[in-house]
Scaffold this active site. Sequence first.
Site, PDB file in Angstrom:
ATOM      1  NE  ARG A 213      -1.154   2.482   2.904  1.00  0.00           N
ATOM      2  CZ  ARG A 213      -0.577   3.592   3.349  1.00  0.00           C
ATOM      3  NH1 ARG A 213      -0.465   4.669   2.591  1.00  0.00           N
ATOM      4  NH2 ARG A 213      -0.066   3.638   4.580  1.00  0.00           N
ATOM      5  CG  ASP A 214       3.113   4.398   2.967  1.00  0.00           C
ATOM      6  OD1 ASP A 214       3.069   5.268   2.075  1.00  0.00           O
ATOM      7  OD2 ASP A 214       3.326   4.674   4.162  1.00  0.00           O
TER       8      ASP A 214
ATOM      9  CG  HIS B 149       3.530   4.896   9.184  1.00  0.00           C
ATOM     10  ND1 HIS B 149       2.952   3.855   8.489  1.00  0.00           N
ATOM     11  CD2 HIS B 149       3.836   5.817   8.247  1.00  0.00           C
ATOM     12  CE1 HIS B 149       2.903   4.146   7.204  1.00  0.00           C
ATOM     13  NE2 HIS B 149       3.438   5.345   7.027  1.00  0.00           N
TER      14      HIS B 149
ATOM     15  CG  HIS C 188       7.402   7.814   5.388  1.00  0.00           C
ATOM     16  ND1 HIS C 188       7.240   7.275   4.138  1.00  0.00           N
ATOM     17  CD2 HIS C 188       6.206   7.677   6.009  1.00  0.00           C
ATOM     18  CE1 HIS C 188       5.993   6.840   4.003  1.00  0.00           C
ATOM     19  NE2 HIS C 188       5.334   7.079   5.132  1.00  0.00           N
TER      20      HIS C 188
ATOM     21  CB  CYS D 165       2.452  10.510   1.249  1.00  0.00           C
ATOM     22  SG  CYS D 165       0.766  11.143   1.078  1.00  0.00           S
TER      23      CYS D 165
ATOM     24  CG  ASN E 226       6.691   3.353   4.582  1.00  0.00           C
ATOM     25  OD1 ASN E 226       6.309   3.389   3.431  1.00  0.00           O
ATOM     26  ND2 ASN E 226       5.956   3.767   5.592  1.00  0.00           N
TER      27      ASN E 226
HETATM   28  P1  HMG Z   1     -13.449  14.222  -2.564  1.00  0.00           P
HETATM   29  O1  HMG Z   1     -13.162  14.649  -3.968  1.00  0.00           O
HETATM   30  O2  HMG Z   1     -13.685  15.282  -1.534  1.00  0.00           O
HETATM   31  O3  HMG Z   1     -14.633  13.173  -2.552  1.00  0.00           O
HETATM   32  O4  HMG Z   1     -12.227  13.327  -2.099  1.00  0.00           O
HETATM   33  P2  HMG Z   1     -16.198  13.414  -2.454  1.00  0.00           P
HETATM   34  O5  HMG Z   1     -16.660  12.810  -1.187  1.00  0.00           O
HETATM   35  O6  HMG Z   1     -16.525  14.867  -2.710  1.00  0.00           O
HETATM   36  O7  HMG Z   1     -16.740  12.558  -3.683  1.00  0.00           O
HETATM   37  C1  HMG Z   1     -16.486  12.957  -5.034  1.00  0.00           C
HETATM   38  C2  HMG Z   1     -16.714  11.776  -5.969  1.00  0.00           C
HETATM   39  O8  HMG Z   1     -15.711  10.792  -5.705  1.00  0.00           O
HETATM   40  C3  HMG Z   1     -18.058  11.062  -5.795  1.00  0.00           C
HETATM   41  O9  HMG Z   1     -18.427  10.588  -7.096  1.00  0.00           O
HETATM   42  C4  HMG Z   1     -17.728   9.885  -4.925  1.00  0.00           C
HETATM   43  O10 HMG Z   1     -18.592   8.767  -5.119  1.00  0.00           O
HETATM   44  C5  HMG Z   1     -16.329   9.526  -5.420  1.00  0.00           C
HETATM   45  P3  HMG Z   1     -19.611  11.295  -7.908  1.00  0.00           P
HETATM   46  O11 HMG Z   1     -20.806  11.185  -6.992  1.00  0.00           O
HETATM   47  O12 HMG Z   1     -19.166  12.699  -8.102  1.00  0.00           O
HETATM   48  O13 HMG Z   1     -19.651  10.470  -9.142  1.00  0.00           O
HETATM   49  N1  HMG Z   1     -15.573   8.908  -4.332  1.00  0.00           N
HETATM   50  C6  HMG Z   1     -15.001   7.694  -4.388  1.00  0.00           C
HETATM   51  N2  HMG Z   1     -14.896   6.763  -5.344  1.00  0.00           N
HETATM   52  C7  HMG Z   1     -14.255   5.622  -5.026  1.00  0.00           C
HETATM   53  N3  HMG Z   1     -13.722   5.376  -3.826  1.00  0.00           N
HETATM   54  C8  HMG Z   1     -13.792   6.285  -2.833  1.00  0.00           C
HETATM   55  C9  HMG Z   1     -14.440   7.505  -3.112  1.00  0.00           C
HETATM   56  N4  HMG Z   1     -14.685   8.584  -2.366  1.00  0.00           N
HETATM   57  C10 HMG Z   1     -15.373   9.436  -3.108  1.00  0.00           C
HETATM   58  N5  HMG Z   1     -13.266   6.018  -1.628  1.00  0.00           N
HETATM   59  C11 HMG Z   1     -11.276  11.598  -0.716  1.00  0.00           C
HETATM   60  C12 HMG Z   1     -12.128  12.854  -0.768  1.00  0.00           C
HETATM   61  C13 HMG Z   1     -10.994  11.290   0.744  1.00  0.00           C
HETATM   62  C14 HMG Z   1     -12.037  10.464  -1.372  1.00  0.00           C
HETATM   63  C15 HMG Z   1      -9.953  11.840  -1.485  1.00  0.00           C
HETATM   64  O14 HMG Z   1      -9.354  12.982  -0.957  1.00  0.00           O
HETATM   65  C16 HMG Z   1      -8.987  10.683  -1.388  1.00  0.00           C
HETATM   66  O15 HMG Z   1      -9.229   9.627  -1.981  1.00  0.00           O
HETATM   67  N6  HMG Z   1      -7.842  10.870  -0.667  1.00  0.00           N
HETATM   68  C17 HMG Z   1      -6.892   9.805  -0.441  1.00  0.00           C
HETATM   69  C18 HMG Z   1      -5.474  10.277  -0.633  1.00  0.00           C
HETATM   70  C19 HMG Z   1      -4.525   9.148  -0.331  1.00  0.00           C
HETATM   71  O16 HMG Z   1      -4.828   7.980  -0.524  1.00  0.00           O
HETATM   72  N7  HMG Z   1      -3.308   9.489   0.164  1.00  0.00           N
HETATM   73  C20 HMG Z   1      -2.320   8.514   0.492  1.00  0.00           C
HETATM   74  C21 HMG Z   1      -2.642   7.708   1.706  1.00  0.00           C
HETATM   75  S1  HMG Z   1      -2.306   8.559   3.228  1.00  0.00           S
HETATM   76  C22 HMG Z   1      -0.644   8.199   3.561  1.00  0.00           C
HETATM   77  O17 HMG Z   1       0.048   7.682   2.722  1.00  0.00           O
HETATM   78  C23 HMG Z   1      -0.099   8.488   4.925  1.00  0.00           C
HETATM   79  C24 HMG Z   1       0.095   7.205   5.774  1.00  0.00           C
HETATM   80  O18 HMG Z   1       0.991   6.309   5.146  1.00  0.00           O
HETATM   81  C25 HMG Z   1       0.654   7.587   7.171  1.00  0.00           C
HETATM   82  C26 HMG Z   1       1.858   8.515   7.119  1.00  0.00           C
HETATM   83  O19 HMG Z   1       2.834   8.229   6.404  1.00  0.00           O
HETATM   84  O20 HMG Z   1       1.787   9.525   7.818  1.00  0.00           O
HETATM   85  C27 HMG Z   1      -1.231   6.481   6.002  1.00  0.00           C
HETATM   86 MG    MG Z   2       3.148   6.499   5.177  1.00  0.00          MG
END
Ligand code: HMG
Ligand code: MG
Length: 317
Positions: free
Chosen positions: A24-25, A213, A215, A246, A255
């Site tokens: 995933r990450d 966690h 990096h 990220c 990581n």
């Molecule tokens: P948004 O654009 O605000 O979503 O994104 P929304 O709620 O306004 O929805 C817009 C449209 O997207 C809708 O479709 C939803 O159905 C669709 P429409 O009705 O317009 O046709 N939609 C989706 N479709 C599929 N799957 C979904 C989904 N959600 C909405 N889940 C959202 C908000 C949170 C979805 C977006 O910002 C997002 O996906 N962000 C994720 C970013 C990400 O994955 N970043 C990396 C992971 S975090 C990380 O790596 C850190 C970590 O490792 C820890 C660390 O290192 O600190 C964990």
């Molecule tokens: Mg991370």
Amino acid sequence: MREPYAVREAGLPDRVTVYEVGPRDGLQNEKAVVPVEVKAEFVARLAAAGHRVIETTSFVHPKWVPQLADAAELLGLVEKVPGVRYPVLVPNERGLDRALEHGVEEIAVFASATETFARRNLNRTLASQFEMFEPVVARALENGLRVRAYVSMCFGDPWEGPTPVGQVVEVGRRLLDMGCFELSLGDTIGVGTPGHVTALIGAFGGPSRLAVHFHDTYGQALANTLAALRAGVTVVDASTGGIGGCPYADSATGNLATEDLVWMLNGLGVETGLDLASLVETSTWLAARLGRPSPSRVVQALGETPTGGTADHDVKE
Ligand code: HMG
Ligand code: MG
């Protein structure tokens, strides 16, 4: 030398759970899209190396993270090994619906400790991110799922500077109070140092339900992990081969490499259940698929030169 000399340090846990985040990450940050069959083999190799928890993919918006848009297909290909947990990231109810459709038993929600990263990573404000997570956690628990939580940018944030410790604790406590079984403290951009780690765990009142966690952007991940172990933490996130980052934080790199962690834990006589040689072999295999060497020092020291595949024929740009 294939294994470190083992010398126990008093006060450390006997056993540590390595929470593997490579699929995933690690893969969420690859520029090229890794074929789903390669991902499935990666997950299978991790289980065979002894991992008991493998964060497999994300049900985030596929346009936000196209690298993991094949989440459903991947889950269909993964042959679940009994006793192994395969959690996935879920940000919102749409993501939870998708996870439930595909038989997921454990999810992880991911909050931000800072305003800017909440907006950039989740399209929400710091305050409104909780409105997104509350129904996810409640419904997941009703459906019998286990829910982990992350807090990102726990030490510093590229836009806001150092993150106040109290702000991290406030965000983390809210997630724990929702019913998340574990809280992983994320150093998304690798700016933490050991004293800061000790202070943060202390500010939570101790290690109960905490994971870490790190990096490795500034080479501090292993030192920070040792500080966390000394404070009593027993769950450590790591990515095999040290891949990762990220996509919504440019300065995030890989990581902590699982191999580097396991080498240190083997040296400390702390059990993980992981087979170091198998992990190194997997990272060497993956490096050939990704077309570049693993950044892990232990993989570099123990691994063979990658052979048997190149970015040209294994990875679609
Ligand atoms: P948004 O654009 O605000 O979503 O994104 P929304 O709620 O306004 O929805 C817009 C449209 O997207 C809708 O479709 C939803 O159905 C669709 P429409 O009705 O317009 O046709 N939609 C989706 N479709 C599929 N799957 C979904 C989904 N959600 C909405 N889940 C959202 C908000 C949170 C979805 C977006 O910002 C997002 O996906 N962000 C994720 C970013 C990400 O994955 N970043 C990396 C992971 S975090 C990380 O790596 C850190 C970590 O490792 C820890 C660390 O290192 O600190 C964990
Ligand atoms: Mg991370």
